[in-house]
Design a protein around this motif. Structure first.
Motif, PDB file in Angstrom:
ATOM      1  N   UNK A   1      -2.767  -9.388  -9.039  1.00  0.00           N
ATOM      2  CA  UNK A   1      -2.901 -10.353  -7.943  1.00  0.00           C
ATOM      3  C   UNK A   1      -1.907 -10.041  -6.835  1.00  0.00           C
ATOM      4  N   UNK A   2      -0.769  -9.453  -7.183  1.00  0.00           N
ATOM      5  CA  UNK A   2       0.212  -9.098  -6.152  1.00  0.00           C
ATOM      6  C   UNK A   2      -0.320  -8.046  -5.185  1.00  0.00           C
ATOM      7  N   UNK A   3      -1.329  -7.300  -5.587  1.00  0.00           N
ATOM      8  CA  UNK A   3      -1.964  -6.389  -4.625  1.00  0.00           C
ATOM      9  C   UNK A   3      -2.525  -7.201  -3.455  1.00  0.00           C
ATOM     10  N   UNK A   4      -3.156  -8.335  -3.757  1.00  0.00           N
ATOM     11  CA  UNK A   4      -3.715  -9.206  -2.719  1.00  0.00           C
ATOM     12  C   UNK A   4      -2.615  -9.803  -1.853  1.00  0.00           C
ATOM     13  N   UNK A   5      -1.467 -10.055  -2.454  1.00  0.00           N
ATOM     14  CA  UNK A   5      -0.379 -10.732  -1.738  1.00  0.00           C
ATOM     15  C   UNK A   5       0.328  -9.818  -0.744  1.00  0.00           C
ATOM     16  N   UNK A   6      -0.094  -8.567  -0.687  1.00  0.00           N
ATOM     17  CA  UNK A   6       0.473  -7.625   0.274  1.00  0.00           C
ATOM     18  C   UNK A   6      -0.491  -7.266   1.391  1.00  0.00           C
ATOM     19  N   UNK A   7      -1.615  -7.946   1.480  1.00  0.00           N
ATOM     20  CA  UNK A   7      -2.612  -7.532   2.466  1.00  0.00           C
ATOM     21  C   UNK A   7      -2.093  -7.632   3.896  1.00  0.00           C
ATOM     22  N   UNK A   8      -1.371  -8.694   4.222  1.00  0.00           N
ATOM     23  CA  UNK A   8      -0.866  -8.800   5.593  1.00  0.00           C
ATOM     24  C   UNK A   8       0.243  -7.787   5.851  1.00  0.00           C
ATOM     25  N   UNK A   9       1.057  -7.498   4.839  1.00  0.00           N
ATOM     26  CA  UNK A   9       2.057  -6.440   4.990  1.00  0.00           C
ATOM     27  C   UNK A   9       1.366  -5.092   5.162  1.00  0.00           C
ATOM     28  N   UNK A  10       0.302  -4.858   4.400  1.00  0.00           N
ATOM     29  CA  UNK A  10      -0.455  -3.611   4.563  1.00  0.00           C
ATOM     30  C   UNK A  10      -1.002  -3.497   5.977  1.00  0.00           C
TER      31      UNK A  10
ATOM     32  N   UNK B   1     -10.668  -2.676  -5.544  1.00  0.00           N
ATOM     33  CA  UNK B   1      -9.335  -2.461  -4.978  1.00  0.00           C
ATOM     34  C   UNK B   1      -8.943  -0.993  -5.029  1.00  0.00           C
ATOM     35  N   UNK B   2      -9.392  -0.273  -6.052  1.00  0.00           N
ATOM     36  CA  UNK B   2      -9.093   1.150  -6.119  1.00  0.00           C
ATOM     37  C   UNK B   2      -9.689   1.908  -4.947  1.00  0.00           C
ATOM     38  N   UNK B   3     -10.839   1.435  -4.442  1.00  0.00           N
ATOM     39  CA  UNK B   3     -11.434   2.046  -3.263  1.00  0.00           C
ATOM     40  C   UNK B   3     -10.550   1.813  -2.038  1.00  0.00           C
ATOM     41  N   UNK B   4     -10.004   0.611  -1.927  1.00  0.00           N
ATOM     42  CA  UNK B   4      -9.111   0.338  -0.810  1.00  0.00           C
ATOM     43  C   UNK B   4      -7.896   1.262  -0.844  1.00  0.00           C
ATOM     44  N   UNK B   5      -7.343   1.459  -2.032  1.00  0.00           N
ATOM     45  CA  UNK B   5      -6.201   2.368  -2.165  1.00  0.00           C
ATOM     46  C   UNK B   5      -6.602   3.786  -1.763  1.00  0.00           C
TER      47      UNK B   5
ATOM     48  N   UNK C   1       0.812  -1.210   0.000  1.00  0.00           N
ATOM     49  CA  UNK C   1       0.000   0.000   0.000  1.00  0.00           C
ATOM     50  C   UNK C   1       0.850   1.265   0.000  1.00  0.00           C
ATOM     51  N   UNK C   2       2.085   1.189   0.498  1.00  0.00           N
ATOM     52  CA  UNK C   2       2.955   2.351   0.434  1.00  0.00           C
ATOM     53  C   UNK C   2       3.332   2.673  -1.009  1.00  0.00           C
ATOM     54  N   UNK C   3       3.604   1.632  -1.805  1.00  0.00           N
ATOM     55  CA  UNK C   3       3.917   1.849  -3.209  1.00  0.00           C
ATOM     56  C   UNK C   3       2.688   2.340  -3.982  1.00  0.00           C
ATOM     57  N   UNK C   4       1.538   1.694  -3.749  1.00  0.00           N
ATOM     58  CA  UNK C   4       0.332   2.046  -4.504  1.00  0.00           C
ATOM     59  C   UNK C   4      -0.124   3.468  -4.189  1.00  0.00           C
ATOM     60  N   UNK C   5      -0.120   3.830  -2.921  1.00  0.00           N
ATOM     61  CA  UNK C   5      -0.505   5.197  -2.561  1.00  0.00           C
ATOM     62  C   UNK C   5       0.582   6.182  -2.980  1.00  0.00           C
ATOM     63  N   UNK C   6       1.838   5.752  -2.900  1.00  0.00           N
ATOM     64  CA  UNK C   6       2.937   6.617  -3.313  1.00  0.00           C
ATOM     65  C   UNK C   6       2.876   6.983  -4.781  1.00  0.00           C
ATOM     66  N   UNK C   7       2.396   6.034  -5.620  1.00  0.00           N
ATOM     67  CA  UNK C   7       2.230   6.340  -7.048  1.00  0.00           C
ATOM     68  C   UNK C   7       1.269   7.497  -7.247  1.00  0.00           C
ATOM     69  N   UNK C   8       0.179   7.502  -6.496  1.00  0.00           N
ATOM     70  CA  UNK C   8      -0.840   8.538  -6.661  1.00  0.00           C
ATOM     71  C   UNK C   8      -0.362   9.879  -6.126  1.00  0.00           C
TER      72      UNK C   8
ATOM     73  N   UNK D   1      -4.883   5.774   1.172  1.00  0.00           N
ATOM     74  CA  UNK D   1      -4.226   7.026   0.817  1.00  0.00           C
ATOM     75  C   UNK D   1      -4.678   8.140   1.755  1.00  0.00           C
ATOM     76  N   UNK D   2      -5.960   8.147   2.076  1.00  0.00           N
ATOM     77  CA  UNK D   2      -6.515   9.161   2.982  1.00  0.00           C
ATOM     78  C   UNK D   2      -5.926   9.055   4.379  1.00  0.00           C
TER      79      UNK D   2
END
Length: 316
Positions: free
Chosen positions: A237-246, A112-116, A86-93, A120-121
């Motif tokens: 799918x790698x977005x899902x694979x980071x849920x526990x890290x998130x 998933x975009x809603x989760x981001x 989530x740090x990378x995904x939010x960092x992109x935005x 991000x908020x």
């Protein structure tokens, strides 16, 4: 007409380098600089999922920015799983706002975009002036990591769990059946049926006869098929694979989102409504539409009306 898509009024793409990746970005209403709105797609989707909203928002005076997020379309697909946390995904935005010179923006997310957008908020609250999310409500962090919790409740075949516990399996099957999977996925008015044994996404990829009614024309479906035939599914799918890290990343983050927000549910969506949403997002308005999961594609006019009405209230 954009010849790549064959769809009238969908913008042409620009490749923009931000945050160590290249993002494929579609824009409309550039002349309305100062009123940015960023649209964030879900899985297995594409910026094109917002084709009905882009012209309506641009006509209402907004600079509409629609990225294919990392792992999707022609955007970069990093090889390391951790590069989709989530740090990378939010960092992109955030980096995308920097690229355009904006201090903040309204973010609209689906699935998933809603989760981001929610995260991000929390992670970069100063870069967000409002949030509109579709389908996926705020997810409470809870006491256990999300995948561990889902495995206990739903079992190992639940697709979130399967993606994490059996890496590469679903990726390959979806890629072998890209057209069938997407044709079977983007449906509405799906009748209630007993769940099949096995993982839902794999079942959809292998099902010869789709249920319900299509929400995409053949030409629209072709956009998604072409995109995923090029990118594959592993990035998404790698977005899902980071849920526990998130889950770990959010441990010390304020769970309360104070921004004005709009939550749009589909009454027939499999994702349940979150009855305690206002505890975590106290300034939220809620709208429910008579549709399934693919809200902005199933009921585009109603979705646009809900979004524009809420935006108008924020600007008065």
């Amino acid at each position: 007409m954009n010849p790549k898509f064959g769809i009238i009024d969908f913008p042409k793409a620009t490749m923009i380098s931000v945050n160590g990746v290249a993002l494929e970005v579609f824009e409309a209403g550039k002349e309305n600089a100062g009123k940015p709105i960023v649209l964030c797609h879900g899985f297995p989707e594409h910026a094109f999922s917002w084709r009905h909203q882009v012209p309506a928002l641009a006509a209402a005076g907004y600079h509409v920015i629609v990225p294919n997020q990392r792992g999707f379309g022609n955007s970069s697909c990093p090889t390391e799983v951790i590069e989709y946390d989530i740090e990378h995904l939010s960092g992109d935005l955030v980096a995308l706002l920097d690229y355009y010179g904006y201090e903040d923006a309204t973010f609209i997310g689906h699935d998933w975009g809603a989760n981001v957008a929610w995260r991000l908020s929390q992670l970069h609250p100063e870069r967000v002036n409002g949030v509109i999310n579709l389908a996926l409500p705020y997810q409470e962090r809870g006491e256990k990591p999300w995948i561990e919790f889902m495995e206990e409740v739903f079992g190992g075949d639940f697709y979130f769990v399967h993606f994490n516990r059996q890496p590469g399996v679903a990726d390959a099957i979806l890629e072998e059946n890209t057209s069938r999977f997407l044709r079977n996925m983007f449906r509405k008015n799906v009748p209630p049926v007993p769940p099949e044994p096995g993982m839902l996404m794999i079942n959809l990829a292998r099902a010869e006869k789709p249920l319900g009614e299509p929400i995409l024309s053949d030409s629209e479906l072709a956009v998604f098929v072409s995109a995923f035939e090029s990118s594959g599914f592993t990035g998404g799918i790698n977005w899902y694979r980071n849920l526990d890290l998130n889950w770990q990343i959010l441990a010390e983050v304020n769970p309360i989102i104070q921004h004005p927000a709009l939550m749009i549910y589909g009454n027939y969506d499999m994702i349940p409504k979150f009855e305690r949403l206002a505890e975590f997002v106290p300034n939220v308005n809620v709208v429910s539409l008579d549709c399934g999961h693919w809200i902005q594609q199933e009921l585009p006019e109603e979705t646009n009306q809900a979004i524009l009405k809420w935006l108008e209230r924020q600007n008065t």
